[in-house]
Design a protein around this motif. Sequence first.
Motif, PDB file in Angstrom:
ATOM      1  N   GLU A 160       0.823  -1.208   0.000  1.00 24.46           N
ATOM      2  CA  GLU A 160       0.000   0.000   0.000  1.00 24.46           C
ATOM      3  C   GLU A 160       0.860   1.263   0.000  1.00 24.46           C
ATOM      4  O   GLU A 160       0.365   2.351  -0.299  1.00 24.46           O
ATOM      5  CB  GLU A 160      -0.932   0.002   1.216  1.00 24.46           C
ATOM      6  CG  GLU A 160      -1.962  -1.109   1.198  1.00 24.46           C
ATOM      7  CD  GLU A 160      -2.825  -1.142   2.443  1.00 24.46           C
ATOM      8  OE1 GLU A 160      -3.856  -1.832   2.418  1.00 24.46           O
ATOM      9  OE2 GLU A 160      -2.475  -0.479   3.450  1.00 24.46           O
ATOM     10  N   MET A 185      -0.552 -10.652  -1.081  1.00 24.01           N
ATOM     11  CA  MET A 185      -1.212  -9.492  -1.685  1.00 24.01           C
ATOM     12  C   MET A 185      -0.804  -9.321  -3.140  1.00 24.01           C
ATOM     13  O   MET A 185      -1.624  -8.999  -4.002  1.00 24.01           O
ATOM     14  CB  MET A 185      -0.849  -8.219  -0.913  1.00 24.01           C
ATOM     15  CG  MET A 185      -1.553  -8.059   0.410  1.00 24.01           C
ATOM     16  SD  MET A 185      -1.093  -6.504   1.211  1.00 24.01           S
ATOM     17  CE  MET A 185      -1.825  -5.321   0.081  1.00 24.01           C
ATOM     18  N   SER A 189      -3.232  -9.802  -6.292  1.00 22.33           N
ATOM     19  CA  SER A 189      -3.539  -8.432  -6.749  1.00 22.33           C
ATOM     20  C   SER A 189      -4.543  -7.769  -5.821  1.00 22.33           C
ATOM     21  O   SER A 189      -5.529  -7.168  -6.254  1.00 22.33           O
ATOM     22  CB  SER A 189      -4.067  -8.451  -8.189  1.00 22.33           C
ATOM     23  OG  SER A 189      -3.100  -8.979  -9.063  1.00 22.33           O
ATOM     24  N   LYS A 190      -4.285  -7.874  -4.516  1.00 24.72           N
ATOM     25  CA  LYS A 190      -5.212  -7.369  -3.509  1.00 24.72           C
ATOM     26  C   LYS A 190      -4.663  -6.123  -2.809  1.00 24.72           C
ATOM     27  O   LYS A 190      -4.594  -6.071  -1.579  1.00 24.72           O
ATOM     28  CB  LYS A 190      -5.491  -8.457  -2.466  1.00 24.72           C
ATOM     29  CG  LYS A 190      -6.387  -9.580  -2.948  1.00 24.72           C
ATOM     30  CD  LYS A 190      -7.832  -9.128  -3.074  1.00 24.72           C
ATOM     31  CE  LYS A 190      -8.759 -10.299  -3.340  1.00 24.72           C
ATOM     32  NZ  LYS A 190     -10.161  -9.869  -3.461  1.00 24.72           N
ATOM     33  N   VAL A 191      -4.243  -5.124  -3.568  1.00 28.29           N
ATOM     34  CA  VAL A 191      -3.812  -3.862  -2.974  1.00 28.29           C
ATOM     35  C   VAL A 191      -5.007  -2.917  -3.046  1.00 28.29           C
ATOM     36  O   VAL A 191      -5.235  -2.253  -4.059  1.00 28.29           O
ATOM     37  CB  VAL A 191      -2.586  -3.281  -3.704  1.00 28.29           C
ATOM     38  CG1 VAL A 191      -2.095  -2.023  -2.996  1.00 28.29           C
ATOM     39  CG2 VAL A 191      -1.468  -4.315  -3.766  1.00 28.29           C
ATOM     40  N   ASN A 192      -5.788  -2.887  -1.973  1.00 30.39           N
ATOM     41  CA  ASN A 192      -7.057  -2.163  -1.987  1.00 30.39           C
ATOM     42  C   ASN A 192      -6.926  -0.696  -1.609  1.00 30.39           C
ATOM     43  O   ASN A 192      -7.827   0.102  -1.880  1.00 30.39           O
ATOM     44  CB  ASN A 192      -8.054  -2.832  -1.035  1.00 30.39           C
ATOM     45  CG  ASN A 192      -8.398  -4.238  -1.477  1.00 30.39           C
ATOM     46  OD1 ASN A 192      -8.528  -4.505  -2.671  1.00 30.39           O
ATOM     47  ND2 ASN A 192      -8.531  -5.150  -0.522  1.00 30.39           N
ATOM     48  N   ARG A 193      -5.817  -0.349  -0.955  1.00 27.64           N
ATOM     49  CA  ARG A 193      -5.585   1.037  -0.544  1.00 27.64           C
ATOM     50  C   ARG A 193      -4.205   1.479  -1.007  1.00 27.64           C
ATOM     51  O   ARG A 193      -3.322   0.658  -1.220  1.00 27.64           O
ATOM     52  CB  ARG A 193      -5.706   1.186   0.977  1.00 27.64           C
ATOM     53  CG  ARG A 193      -7.118   0.967   1.515  1.00 27.64           C
ATOM     54  CD  ARG A 193      -7.149   1.144   3.026  1.00 27.64           C
ATOM     55  NE  ARG A 193      -8.499   1.095   3.552  1.00 27.64           N
ATOM     56  CZ  ARG A 193      -9.154  -0.019   3.847  1.00 27.64           C
ATOM     57  NH1 ARG A 193      -8.555  -1.193   3.664  1.00 27.64           N
ATOM     58  NH2 ARG A 193     -10.384   0.027   4.321  1.00 27.64           N
ATOM     59  N   ARG A 194      -4.038   2.786  -1.102  1.00 27.18           N
ATOM     60  CA  ARG A 194      -2.763   3.360  -1.524  1.00 27.18           C
ATOM     61  C   ARG A 194      -2.459   4.604  -0.703  1.00 27.18           C
ATOM     62  O   ARG A 194      -3.365   5.366  -0.355  1.00 27.18           O
ATOM     63  CB  ARG A 194      -2.818   3.772  -3.001  1.00 27.18           C
ATOM     64  CG  ARG A 194      -3.010   2.627  -3.972  1.00 27.18           C
ATOM     65  CD  ARG A 194      -1.711   1.953  -4.298  1.00 27.18           C
ATOM     66  NE  ARG A 194      -1.886   0.871  -5.261  1.00 27.18           N
ATOM     67  CZ  ARG A 194      -0.879   0.253  -5.863  1.00 27.18           C
ATOM     68  NH1 ARG A 194       0.362   0.612  -5.612  1.00 27.18           N
ATOM     69  NH2 ARG A 194      -1.115  -0.729  -6.711  1.00 27.18           N
ATOM     70  N   ARG A 222      -8.695   4.355  -0.296  1.00 24.00           N
ATOM     71  CA  ARG A 222      -9.086   3.193  -1.076  1.00 24.00           C
ATOM     72  C   ARG A 222      -8.862   3.490  -2.557  1.00 24.00           C
ATOM     73  O   ARG A 222      -9.025   4.623  -3.011  1.00 24.00           O
ATOM     74  CB  ARG A 222     -10.551   2.836  -0.825  1.00 24.00           C
ATOM     75  CG  ARG A 222     -10.830   2.337   0.598  1.00 24.00           C
ATOM     76  CD  ARG A 222     -12.203   1.690   0.695  1.00 24.00           C
ATOM     77  NE  ARG A 222     -12.278   0.489  -0.128  1.00 24.00           N
ATOM     78  CZ  ARG A 222     -11.889  -0.723   0.275  1.00 24.00           C
ATOM     79  NH1 ARG A 222     -11.404  -0.904   1.490  1.00 24.00           N
ATOM     80  NH2 ARG A 222     -12.010  -1.758  -0.538  1.00 24.00           N
ATOM     81  N   VAL A 223      -8.507   2.464  -3.302  1.00 26.75           N
ATOM     82  CA  VAL A 223      -8.182   2.629  -4.720  1.00 26.75           C
ATOM     83  C   VAL A 223      -9.359   3.201  -5.500  1.00 26.75           C
ATOM     84  O   VAL A 223      -9.181   4.022  -6.405  1.00 26.75           O
ATOM     85  CB  VAL A 223      -7.716   1.283  -5.315  1.00 26.75           C
ATOM     86  CG1 VAL A 223      -7.624   1.350  -6.825  1.00 26.75           C
ATOM     87  CG2 VAL A 223      -6.377   0.884  -4.713  1.00 26.75           C
ATOM     88  N   GLU A 224     -10.573   2.794  -5.143  1.00 28.75           N
ATOM     89  CA  GLU A 224     -11.743   3.289  -5.871  1.00 28.75           C
ATOM     90  C   GLU A 224     -12.155   4.692  -5.431  1.00 28.75           C
ATOM     91  O   GLU A 224     -13.107   5.268  -5.976  1.00 28.75           O
ATOM     92  CB  GLU A 224     -12.927   2.329  -5.707  1.00 28.75           C
ATOM     93  CG  GLU A 224     -13.453   2.198  -4.294  1.00 28.75           C
ATOM     94  CD  GLU A 224     -12.764   1.096  -3.497  1.00 28.75           C
ATOM     95  OE1 GLU A 224     -13.356   0.639  -2.501  1.00 28.75           O
ATOM     96  OE2 GLU A 224     -11.636   0.698  -3.875  1.00 28.75           O
ATOM     97  N   VAL A 239      -3.044   1.479 -10.708  1.00 28.72           N
ATOM     98  CA  VAL A 239      -4.450   1.352 -10.311  1.00 28.72           C
ATOM     99  C   VAL A 239      -5.334   0.999 -11.495  1.00 28.72           C
ATOM    100  O   VAL A 239      -6.423   0.442 -11.312  1.00 28.72           O
ATOM    101  CB  VAL A 239      -4.947   2.632  -9.610  1.00 28.72           C
ATOM    102  CG1 VAL A 239      -4.152   2.884  -8.339  1.00 28.72           C
ATOM    103  CG2 VAL A 239      -4.884   3.840 -10.526  1.00 28.72           C
TER     104      VAL A 239
END
Length: 241
Positions: A160, A185, A189-194, A222-224, A239
């Motif tokens: 992250e 992770m 490919s589970k990097v949900n936050r940055r 969060r990425v989204e 992303v």
Amino acid sequence: MTDATTPDATTLADRAIVRLSGEDVRGFLQGLVTNDVTGALPVWAALLSPQGKALFDFLVWADGEDLLLDCEAVQAEALARRLTLYRLRRAITIARDDGLAVHWSRDGDQGVPDPRLAALGRRWIAPPGAPAHGWVAHRLSLGVAEGVTELGNAETLWLECNARELNGVSFVKGCYVGQENTARMNYRSKVNRRLVVAPLGEAGARTRATYPELGLMVEHRRVEDLGDALKPAWLSEAVAG
């Protein structure tokens, strides 16, 4: 008087050097940190918690048989103490070296490109001199976070912190502290936050650092929901995937 335009004004005053010397220091550090320190240096690396969260980040340099850790000055003693816990009976000395300093230039031909991102500029180790100006603004303009204030202390998973995109992790080296979660992770490919740099706004629960004089802040989003965060090419590509 030396100013920011003078070539000698290159010392990063907020950085320090921790020297590791003695018996097989590369092998010792290789089993602890996120990147491969047995090959070409410098590299960016971190010491993680067993859960894969960042405790200390630093650049690793070679000085003959010794290793030099280019780290935050405020964290240098704590980093040396943490590494000493892992030393056990090895004949290794771990201590701050105040005879050396980290130097930076936005361009020129001194030193080597920053291993995280060439656009960060050039970096080298030498005796201390006049302080550089403009490093933090330049780093943040490229979306790069570092240090305990921005990364947190065992608060942020290493991926992250954008470690994969900024060359701070090896997925082919041997084991290190926190490897299991980091590798999982990556492969899922589970990097949900940055960690991202954004225009200064109202601080919230995800705000890590604010820089009012620069009109910027660092947040853990969060990425989204990156919103108005700066999206340099390296982050946009990450992303988008």
